[in-house]
Design a protein around this motif. Structure first.
Motif, short mmCIF file in Angstrom:
data_model
loop_
_atom_site.label_atom_id
_atom_site.label_comp_id
_atom_site.label_asym_id
_atom_site.label_seq_id
_atom_site.Cartn_x
_atom_site.Cartn_y
_atom_site.Cartn_z
N ASP A 84 -2.36 -5.27 -1.39
CA ASP A 84 -1.75 -4.03 -0.90
C ASP A 84 -1.84 -3.92 0.61
OD1 ASP A 84 -1.24 -3.42 -3.46
OD2 ASP A 84 -2.47 -1.61 -3.56
N PHE A 85 -2.88 -4.54 1.19
CA PHE A 85 -3.15 -4.41 2.63
C PHE A 85 -2.56 -5.56 3.45
CE2 PHE A 85 -6.50 -2.28 0.32
CZ PHE A 85 -6.66 -1.09 1.00
N LEU A 125 0.82 -1.21 0.00
CA LEU A 125 0.00 0.00 0.00
C LEU A 125 0.86 1.26 0.00
CD1 LEU A 125 -2.93 1.11 0.29
CD2 LEU A 125 -2.57 1.05 2.76
N ARG A 131 -7.21 6.68 -3.31
CA ARG A 131 -6.12 6.61 -2.35
C ARG A 131 -5.12 7.75 -2.54
NH1 ARG A 131 -4.21 0.31 -2.90
NH2 ARG A 131 -6.21 -0.68 -2.43
#
Length: 719
Positions: free
Chosen positions: A526-527, A46, A155
């Protein structure tokens, strides 16, 4: 957030391509309460977003799309996600995973809506230029990928207007293209390859110019390159200065002084091995700073070989060692693991060096006996005026100079980079998100859903896994409705073309995604990192931040984490430096039993600090935490000079002082020359270290040969 990432990148840039037993992680630089949340910026993809900033000449917008096509094609080996152009083919795995979970994520369409979507998608697939989109269209006829695009772009949160589908600043004619790389910041070899491919692609478009690249990978590579350049320069300068010292030693017929170098090297190696066994690994920064501190043991060898007949030489050496060590012992209690390791390495090296020199002096005295030069400094009013001016500068500097403990002080930037960063930061959101790391073997969906409910109740924006997946019960309801569409009649063309879509929603036994398996779907990676998950709370004001912390105590924004690190350094500096001076003063009093002689032996350090303070005020030096580490080194070496010079006025050094003055001058000059190349570096860490040590060492030389004689002379005259 990006401001912090750029500053943090230096921590990953010191020890690239080092052996496995050398630690190159940034976690050793941080106390435990800071290291875990900061590790997220390195571990979770991320945070691997960078921005390629292009300067647009005139209205060459048609070249931007062509560049993006070339860019996406040539850099796909290193890019995970790119907002350059509308080419979706490079995200085939991501979009396929997103489309495959559409029946879990969204309510099923009506039969009429599905039929209309299939017909419209078939028509779109038949248009010219749609070949690149075919894999996406076949698995996602309802176009759910557009929602994923919106979530990804949300984001970025850059305050730039959108023109022709790009983030654009009309004032500077700059385009900011978000790029998420597919590797962590410390893998700089991949960053080099990516940048080379990007620059090669850009070279074909005359209307576009690279203004720079901003982000963790870009900053890490920039810092690493500059450090390597500086180290290369220092290496050649060190070789030149070493040869010059050899020539001088031979020219003045003092070649035996060269025998003092091997013990320093041996003591450094022994300290390194011992530190490795104590900590399991040794950090690259320890290997960078430690030898400079261990090199102080060379003073003991000089004092002994230039004063071979002075029985009190080794007692003075012993107290010189102890006063240096107590300056380091105070930092053994630091909350920062790196400082603890550095102090252990340095203290062991100093003791090893002392023991080796003592053994050589006892067993091979005739090989380590050198005739001193006829150095006998005489006090005068000009030298006294310099000494008093340096002490006055120290007092003034104490009021005017304030060290900066911010991590940005350790980040290298060119003038162009600084201008680009200032422009970029002006378009970032003012609030930094709160960082939450959670999860484990029990899965992440349930805690993420609880976070989501709390965020919705209090109208707080949250980026978390449940933003992309609903609860298990909702997924099961959706799956049941979607499976009802599998029995609907469809044409042979629809069956064949949309085979990936039908295979996905009509798979027997298909259940809900609970996020408890080893590898999550591609759109959620990504997390995720090693069974841990991360969420970002985008609070808009302190009230919202306090609300989040009531339910999830201890959460901090990246800015707060950096400030915590700064606060910790400030707090430790307030007690460690005074404690070091106090303990050293106690040892000096135990040695002399005379407060006047104790104060006199501190003169070289005080004059050295005064010279540095005067230079810092005159030339506007930036003073950072690295400068304070240099002050600790300066404190240790200056006390050796102070003890030996002061001993001339106690009768402990014999009737004459050439041996003492020769050893003090030689030790200080060798130390000064060793640090001199640092001031020609460009990286802030090395520059700050060099400025403090070069100016401070020059001051300690003058404080020893001018300050102590002059102050003793004037005080004796006034008594």
């Amino acid at each position: 957030m990006t401001r912090f990432l750029v500053s943090l990148a230096l921590c990953c840039s010191y020890a690239q391509a080092l052996p496995n037993w050398v630690d190159s992680s940034h976690t050793i630089l941080l106390p435990s309460e800071v290291s875990e949340p900061l590790s997220a910026t390195h571990e979770f993809p991320l945070f691997w977003w960078n921005f390629v900033v292009l300067h647009l000449e005139g209205s060459a917008w048609e070249q931007v799309d062509d560049f993006c096509k070339r860019f996406n094609r040539d850099t796909k080996a290193w890019v995970r996600k790119s907002a350059c152009g509308q080419d979706l083919s490079q995200f085939e795995e991501l979009l396929r995973a997103w489309a495959a979970d559409q029946d879990r994520r969204e309510p099923a369409p009506t039969k009429r809506e599905l039929k209309a979507a299939l017909t419209a998608t078939l028509a779109k697939a038949s248009l010219p230029g749609a070949a690149a989109l075919l894999p996406v269209l076949r698995s996602d006829p309802l176009g759910s990928y557009r929602k994923l695009q919106d979530l990804l772009l949300a984001r970025l949160q850059l305050k730039l207007e959108t023109q022709h589908g790009y983030l654009f600043d009309p004032v500077t004619q700059r385009i900011a293209i978000p790029i998420q790389l597919d590797f962590p910041p410390n893998e700089t070899a991949k960053t080099k390859a990516f940048q080379a491919a990007m620059e090669q692609a850009l070279a074909e478009f005359k209307g576009l110019h690279l203004a720079g690249m901003i982000g963790p990978q870009a900053a890490t590579l920039s810092n690493e390159r500059q450090i390597y350049q500086d180290v290369h320069m220092i290496s050649w300068a060190g070789v030149f200065l070493l040869l010059a010292q050899i020539v001088v030693a031979v020219a003045i017929r003092r070649w035996r002084l060269l025998l003092l170098a091997p013990p320093v090297i041996l003591s450094t190696l022994l300290a390194g091995v011992a530190t490795y066994f104590i900590f399991g690994r040794i950090h690259g920064l320890t290997l960078s700073f430690g030898p400079g501190i261990i090199g102080l043991c060379l003073d003991h060898g000089l004092h002994s070989c230039l004063n071979p007949d002075w029985k009190g030489a080794w007692k003075a050496n012993w107290y010189g060692l102890l006063t240096t060590v107590v300056a380091l012992v105070a930092m053994l209690f630091s909350a920062i693991p790196f400082l603890r390791q550095l102090m252990v390495f340095s203290i062991l090296g100093l003791f090893f060096g002392f023991a080796i020199y003592w053994f050589l002096h006892r067993c091979f005295k005739r090989y380590f006996s050198v005739e001193p030069l006829m150095i006998e400094p005489k006090p005068n009013r000009l030298k006294l005026a310099f000494t008093l001016s340096a002490l006055a500068a120290l007092v003034v500097g104490g009021f005017l100079l304030r060290p900066s403990f911010g991590m940005q002080q350790m980040n290298y930037q060119t003038a162009a980079d600084q201008e680009l960063m200032q422009w970029f930061f002006a378009h970032l959101p003012s609030e930094s998100p709160l960082l939450q790391v959670y999860g484990g073997s029990g899965g992440a969906l349930a805690p993420s859903l609880a976070q989501k409910r709390f965020a919705q109740e209090h109208k707080i924006e949250l980026d978390t896994a449940s933003r992309y997946l609903p609860s298990v019960s909702e997924q099961e309801d959706h799956l049941k409705a979607w499976r009802g569409l599998c029995a609907e009649p469809r044409s042979a063309e629809e069956t064949l073309f949309f085979a990936p879509f039908w295979n996905s929603i009509c798979t027997p036994g298909r259940g809900a995604e609970t996020l408890d398996r080893g590898t999550p779907p591609a759109y959620l990676r990504d997390f995720y990192f090693h069974q841990r998950w991360v969420s970002l709370w985008h609070t808009q004001n302190p009230h919202q931040a306090d609300l989040v912390r009531t339910v999830y105590p201890g959460l901090k924004s990246l800015v707060e984490i950096v400030n915590l690190f700064q606060t910790l350094l400030e707090r430790e500096t307030r007690w460690s430096i005074p404690l070091s001076i106090f303990l050293a003063t106690l040892l000096l009093w135990h040695y002399y039993r005379d407060f006047y002689l104790v104060a006199l032996s501190l003169v070289p350090f005080l004059v050295g600090m005064g010279v540095f303070a005067a230079a810092a005020m005159a030339f506007h030096f930036a003073i950072s935490f690295i400068s304070l580490i240099a002050m600790v080194m300066l404190f240790g070496l200056s006390l050796d000079y102070g003890i030996f010079a002061t001993n001339l006025y106690t009768g402990r050094a014999g009737p004459t002082g050439p041996g003492v003055w020769t050893s003090v001058v030689f030790a200080a000059v060798v130390t000064f020359l060793g640090f001199l190349p640092l001031i020609f570096c460009h990286h802030p860490v090395l520059v700050h270290l060099g400025e403090a040590l070069v100016c401070g060492t020059a001051g300690t030389i003058l404080g020893s040969v001018w300050g102590i004689p002059c102050l003793h002379w004037i005080i004796r005259e006034t008594r």
